[in-house]
Design a protein around this motif. Structure first.
Motif, PDB file in Angstrom:
ATOM      1  N   LEU A 687       0.825  -1.204   0.000  1.00  0.00           N
ATOM      2  CA  LEU A 687       0.000   0.000   0.000  1.00  0.00           C
ATOM      3  C   LEU A 687       0.857   1.251   0.000  1.00  0.00           C
ATOM      4  CD1 LEU A 687      -2.676  -0.973   2.693  1.00  0.00           C
ATOM      5  CD2 LEU A 687      -2.725  -1.397   0.229  1.00  0.00           C
ATOM      6  N   PRO A 688       0.437   2.261  -0.775  1.00  0.00           N
ATOM      7  CA  PRO A 688       1.108   3.556  -0.680  1.00  0.00           C
ATOM      8  C   PRO A 688       0.646   4.273   0.583  1.00  0.00           C
ATOM      9  CG  PRO A 688      -0.764   3.714  -2.141  1.00  0.00           C
ATOM     10  CD  PRO A 688      -0.675   2.274  -1.726  1.00  0.00           C
ATOM     11  N   ALA A 689       1.336   5.289   0.959  1.00  0.00           N
ATOM     12  CA  ALA A 689       0.847   6.118   2.060  1.00  0.00           C
ATOM     13  C   ALA A 689      -0.438   6.804   1.609  1.00  0.00           C
ATOM     14  CB  ALA A 689       1.892   7.156   2.445  1.00  0.00           C
ATOM     15  N   PHE A 690      -1.391   6.930   2.526  1.00  0.00           N
ATOM     16  CA  PHE A 690      -2.663   7.544   2.156  1.00  0.00           C
ATOM     17  C   PHE A 690      -3.313   8.161   3.389  1.00  0.00           C
ATOM     18  CE2 PHE A 690      -3.596   3.185   3.358  1.00  0.00           C
ATOM     19  CZ  PHE A 690      -4.772   3.262   4.101  1.00  0.00           C
ATOM     20  N   GLN A 691      -4.277   8.999   3.108  1.00  0.00           N
ATOM     21  CA  GLN A 691      -5.121   9.567   4.155  1.00  0.00           C
ATOM     22  C   GLN A 691      -6.564   9.133   3.893  1.00  0.00           C
ATOM     23  OE1 GLN A 691      -3.621  13.638   3.138  1.00  0.00           O
ATOM     24  NE2 GLN A 691      -3.623  13.903   5.373  1.00  0.00           N
ATOM     25  N   PRO A 757     -11.408   4.006  -1.189  1.00  0.00           N
ATOM     26  CA  PRO A 757     -10.306   3.155  -0.742  1.00  0.00           C
ATOM     27  C   PRO A 757     -10.417   1.763  -1.350  1.00  0.00           C
ATOM     28  CG  PRO A 757     -11.991   3.263   0.946  1.00  0.00           C
ATOM     29  CD  PRO A 757     -12.424   4.212  -0.130  1.00  0.00           C
ATOM     30  N   THR A 758      -9.280   1.093  -1.458  1.00  0.00           N
ATOM     31  CA  THR A 758      -9.351  -0.344  -1.697  1.00  0.00           C
ATOM     32  C   THR A 758      -9.785  -0.980  -0.382  1.00  0.00           C
ATOM     33  OG1 THR A 758      -7.083  -0.819  -1.024  1.00  0.00           O
ATOM     34  CG2 THR A 758      -7.431  -0.171  -3.333  1.00  0.00           C
ATOM     35  N   TRP A 781     -19.054   1.034   0.119  1.00  0.00           N
ATOM     36  CA  TRP A 781     -18.437   0.759  -1.172  1.00  0.00           C
ATOM     37  C   TRP A 781     -16.920   0.930  -1.060  1.00  0.00           C
ATOM     38  CZ3 TRP A 781     -21.404  -1.280  -4.789  1.00  0.00           C
ATOM     39  CH2 TRP A 781     -22.742  -0.913  -4.929  1.00  0.00           C
ATOM     40  N   ASN A 782     -16.193   0.178  -1.843  1.00  0.00           N
ATOM     41  CA  ASN A 782     -14.744   0.357  -1.949  1.00  0.00           C
ATOM     42  C   ASN A 782     -14.305  -0.180  -3.298  1.00  0.00           C
ATOM     43  OD1 ASN A 782     -13.702  -2.614  -1.516  1.00  0.00           O
ATOM     44  ND2 ASN A 782     -15.265  -2.255   0.045  1.00  0.00           N
ATOM     45  N   PHE A 848     -20.259   5.230   1.664  1.00  0.00           N
ATOM     46  CA  PHE A 848     -18.848   5.150   1.267  1.00  0.00           C
ATOM     47  C   PHE A 848     -18.043   6.201   2.017  1.00  0.00           C
ATOM     48  CE2 PHE A 848     -20.765   8.372  -1.339  1.00  0.00           C
ATOM     49  CZ  PHE A 848     -19.776   9.315  -1.554  1.00  0.00           C
ATOM     50  N   ARG A 849     -16.740   6.038   1.977  1.00  0.00           N
ATOM     51  CA  ARG A 849     -15.797   7.073   2.420  1.00  0.00           C
ATOM     52  C   ARG A 849     -14.709   7.187   1.369  1.00  0.00           C
ATOM     53  NH1 ARG A 849     -13.993   5.657   8.012  1.00  0.00           N
ATOM     54  NH2 ARG A 849     -15.751   4.203   8.040  1.00  0.00           N
TER      55      ARG A 849
END
Length: 853
Positions: A687-691, A757-758, A781-782, A848-849
């Motif tokens: 995973l990449p860095a994410f917020q 997001p995944t 949902w993702n 979802f987010r």
């Protein structure tokens, strides 16, 4: 003579349109209409004086190899004649329970007591007797307390055992008088359940005779009793074939090959073009299976239960205009001479209830769509639907998933077709009980999880019964291999040509063959006789000599398409596993000549080395998430930061029939690690860095998006339905948005300069932030979209704390036995959800987010 007059008077009294009970109690007789039991019970309704007939509830044993066939057949015909004249004679029937050590069987009165309310201090009385073959068994009476409205479910509030009687090898009276204890009559109903429990360490047989239930005769109870009485006190003692005799019902009798259509299947629905592809489906089924005479269009499960949408709202959301879309679909099937069934799910009682009763509602749907039948999921009788269905359209068939009892396949409320998926044959052999009683009753053999269908088709072929083709098992693909498809094409071609032979009353099962591994049945009408022949195993023999009695006929091997010659009173046909011989006295018709040519061509065809029909797309990897775009919309200030890196993730969830995608390295789509009904995924995610947003997008945030972007979906079905308009009510502003599709969610994310997001990002964030990562407000949902060549699906994350379904584990997202479906879900769990990419996907518990890389 006196006894006869008394009996006739009693029958005339009981057949009166209304029965006025002047006594203290109303009595339900010992009848298959009254007593219900669990799936595939170890029991059989037996008929005196034919106690020695060897049979299960579904299959009669074939003759032994060295048994006198003529004597056996004579006894079988006598048994058949007795059943046909005494089927509804309660004095002729008893129940035989064959229980293994410590085994228990329960019998219910749910259907007859559904509309009858027992009250505190009511007395109920059981009569009857039972004895077991050896050891000790127990007869028990339990009171189950159920919430009102859930009478047909198994969701009990509590259970109370109120009576035990020990059974021995002597006839034991079951007389029991029970007084109903005090309980909350406002919200709760009470029903009795009886059970027989083998308490011994060895198996035993229990015979139950004359078991009746009596309840207080109040005006309310008497009204319901009179409405139901015609079911358990039929007007005639013998078999009532009134539905089978209707001119408009003749199609059901030769409805030999049926298909199961999963609404989401790519053969049936083009998700990209958003259109149904019925002609494409029919053409493929003709090519691969020889075509279907009927299909069942499956609607609802396994997605149903994600919110309170009931089956009627689900139908209304079907692409093409709901009812109109379905009518258009059915019209194409009808042009291809295919009849259409809809599924009725009696267990669906937790979703929004319709003010219209189920029977009236389904009659309305069938009338508007021009469908041809109803399939009763998890049910094995026709209830009282026929009256309403007759108002909608004559000639409708009711089918059932369960193997029906004999009484339930006749009469005005008859089941006229059924699945044979709970059969208990004798080494894959035996005579179908339903067909022996009523040859016109069409039963389709089905074993949904088998990968080799040769045994199933062999049993069906020797009985002259049908076959159900079910490849898409609620999203789990179990395709038919090339050999099985070729076998069915041959069977199908013969049935289509000679179907009327197989429904005649001339069936001679298990004729002598001189070989214990070869079996033959024959049917004859007028100047034609046909023999269906099977062997127990493939290539057990290379050929078979069929003894011929009528040398004036011309004989054909209609399995291979060749004419055969009588030599020494026999015709010789090749036999690998299946064969079929036809004898006729007339000149071969053009239709027969065409059939022979077709079968000859089929026999000569070589099975493909690479079978495109069984090909699949491996779903180990989800469709890549779309990249976020740069926007001027300010990011939320409370995003949670997650470090990039390599994560070893474990995901666990209940295994439904749909199964799930496999982990990396799998060779097929259903190669899962499963422990005690739980699928366990092991995923290594880079995973990449994410917020990520700490909770799901709210209605207020989504409303801001609409105002700023002017976004409008092309399909508005169920879109933001909870708003009840174009503006969100103030009371919902801070709650998660729902009733949006995956495309709606992606549109919001693009506008916000983010993406969805995944599911692995979602899980890592949930695990890392715990309480700061708020979930279980809505399913989410993702980016987990997958396609296996037939089904598009995602795996939703989270759950919905406020939405719990107490009555059935079949509701989305499913649950283990005795647990309620819905509600909160663990952070390391997911739920498979099937996509049509229309308003059909929207749900009131699905939001979802977003994330930002």
């Amino acid at each position: 003579m006196k006894k006869t007059l008394i009996l006739l008077a009693f029958c005339a009294f009981m057949s009166n349109p209304a029965f006025t009970q002047k006594h203290e109690f109303l009595t339900f007789p010992f009848s298959q209409f009254v007593v219900r039991t669990d799936w595939a019970p170890p029991m059989v309704w037996k008929y005196k004086p034919f106690n020695d007939i060897v049979e299960t509830e579904t299959v009669i044993a074939p003759p032994a190899m060295n048994e006198d066939w003529n004597a056996w057949y004579g006894k079988m015909k006598a048994y058949q004649s007795h059943l046909r004249s005494h089927l509804n004679d309660t004095s002729s029937v008893y129940l035989e329970l064959n229980l293994k050590k410590k085994e228990k069987v329960q019998l219910y009165y749910k259907r007859v007591l559904q509309q009858i309310s027992l009250k505190p201090n009511d007395k109920i009385i059981f009569e009857g007797s039972a004895k077991n073959e050896k050891g000790l068994s127990q007869f028990s009476i339990t009171l189950i307390y159920i919430k009102k409205g859930l009478e047909l479910s198994y969701a009990t509030v509590k259970q109370q055992q109120v009576k035990d009687i020990t059974l021995t090898d002597k006839a034991t009276s079951l007389h029991s008088e029970i007084t109903i204890p005090d309980f909350d009559t406002k919200d709760i109903v009470v029903q009795p359940v009886i059970s027989f429990h083998n308490q011994d360490s060895t198996s035993t047989k229990i015979d139950v005779t004359g078991l009746t239930l009596s309840i207080p005769s109040t005006p309310e109870n008497l009204k319901v009793y009179n409405e139901l009485r015609k079911n358990f006190y039929p007007e005639i003692m013998g078999v009532d074939k009134q539905l089978y005799n209707r001119p408009e019902m003749q199609w059901t009798k030769t409805n030999f090959i049926s298909g199961f259509v999963y609404l989401w299947d790519n053969d049936f629905w083009d998700a990209e073009k958003k259109v149904f592809t019925i002609q494409k489906y029919c053409d493929k089924m003709k090519r691969e299976f020889g075509g279907f005479q009927s299909i069942l269009i499956w609607i609802g499960y396994p997605n149903i239960g994600i919110d309170d949408k009931n089956i009627w709202e689900t139908i209304d959301a079907i692409p093409g205009g709901g009812i109109k879309g379905l009518r258009d679909v059915i019209s194409v099937f009808h042009k291809n001479n295919v009849k259409v069934y809809f599924p009725f799910m009696p267990w669906e009682i937790d979703t929004k209830r319709s003010p219209i009763p189920d029977d009236k509602h389904w009659a309305e749907v069938i009338k508007k769509t021009d469908a041809d039948g109803l399939f009763f999921d998890t049910w094995f009788d026709g209830d009282n639907f026929q009256k309403e269905l007759d108002k909608a359209k004559k000639g409708l068939s009711i089918g059932t998933e369960h193997h029906p009892t004999l009484q339930n396949i006749q009469g005005y409320n008859a089941i006229t077709t059924s699945w044979g998926q709970t059969l208990t044959p004798y080494n894959n052999n035996g005579i179908s009980r339903v067909k022996w009683l009523i040859p016109e009753h069409l039963q389709w053999i089905i074993a949904r999880w088998e990968t080799d269908r040769q045994n199933d088709m062999a049993y069906s072929w020797i009985n002259g019964q049908g076959v159900l083709v079910w490849e898409n098992i609620f999203g789990h693909m179990n395709t038919w291999n090339a050999k099985d498809r070729q076998t069915l094409r041959k069977i199908n071609a013969i049935y289509q040509q000679f179907g009327s032979l197989y429904i005649s009353d001339s069936w001679k099962p298990y004729l002598p063959t001189g070989n214990e591994q070869i079996h033959a049945s024959s049917w004859e009408v007028g100047n034609a006789r046909i023999w269906n022949i099977i062997s127990d195993k493939e290539n057990a023999v290379s050929s078979f000599d069929l003894t011929i009695e009528d040398k004036t006929m011309t004989y054909f091997d209609v399995w291979t398409g060749e004419q055969v010659t009588v030599k020494n009173g026999k015709v010789t046909v090749p036999l690998s596993r299946f064969s079929c011989v036809l004898g006729i006295k007339n000149t071969p018709s053009i239709a027969l000549q065409n059939l022979l040519a077709r079968q000859k061509k089929e026999t000569a065809s070589v099975l493909p080395l690479v079978d495109k029909h069984t090909e699949f797309i491996l779903t180990t990897t989800a469709k890549p998430a779309p990249k976020a775009i740069v926007t001027t919309v300010p990011l939320p200030t409370n995003l949670l930061a997650v470090k990039g890196g390599s994560y070893n993730l474990v995901t666990k969830h209940f295994k439904r029939e749909s199964s799930c995608f496999p982990d990396m390295g799998a060779k097929d789509n259903y190669e899962n690690r499963i422990e005690k009904g739980i699928i366990i995924h092991n995923t290594k995610a880079e995973l990449p860095a994410f917020q990520i947003m700490p909770r799901a997008v709210t209605n207020a945030q989504y409303q801001q998006f609409i105002k700023a972007s002017k976004y409008q979906p092309t399909d508005k079905v169920n879109y933001l339905k909870h708003w009840n308009g174009t503006v969100c009510p103030d009371s919902l502003l801070n709650k998660p948005v729902a009733n949006v599709t995956l495309d709606d969610a992606r549109a919001y994310a693009r506008w916000a300069g983010m993406r969805l997001p995944t599911e692995w990002e979602w899980q890592v964030a949930a695990q890392q932030y715990e309480k700061d990562f708020i979930f279980n407000e809505v399913f989410e949902w993702n980016e987990s979209e997958r396609f296996d060549g037939h089904n598009k699906f995602v795996t939703l994350r989270g759950g919905c704390e406020s939405w719990v379904l107490p009555t059935s584990r079949w509701y989305f997202p499913g649950a283990v036995r005795s647990k309620k479906s819905g509600g909160t879900q663990a952070y390391d769990s997911h739920s498979i959800y099937f996509l049509m990419k229309t308003g059909f996907d929207r749900a009131g518990t699905l939001g979802f987010r977003c994330v930002k890389e």
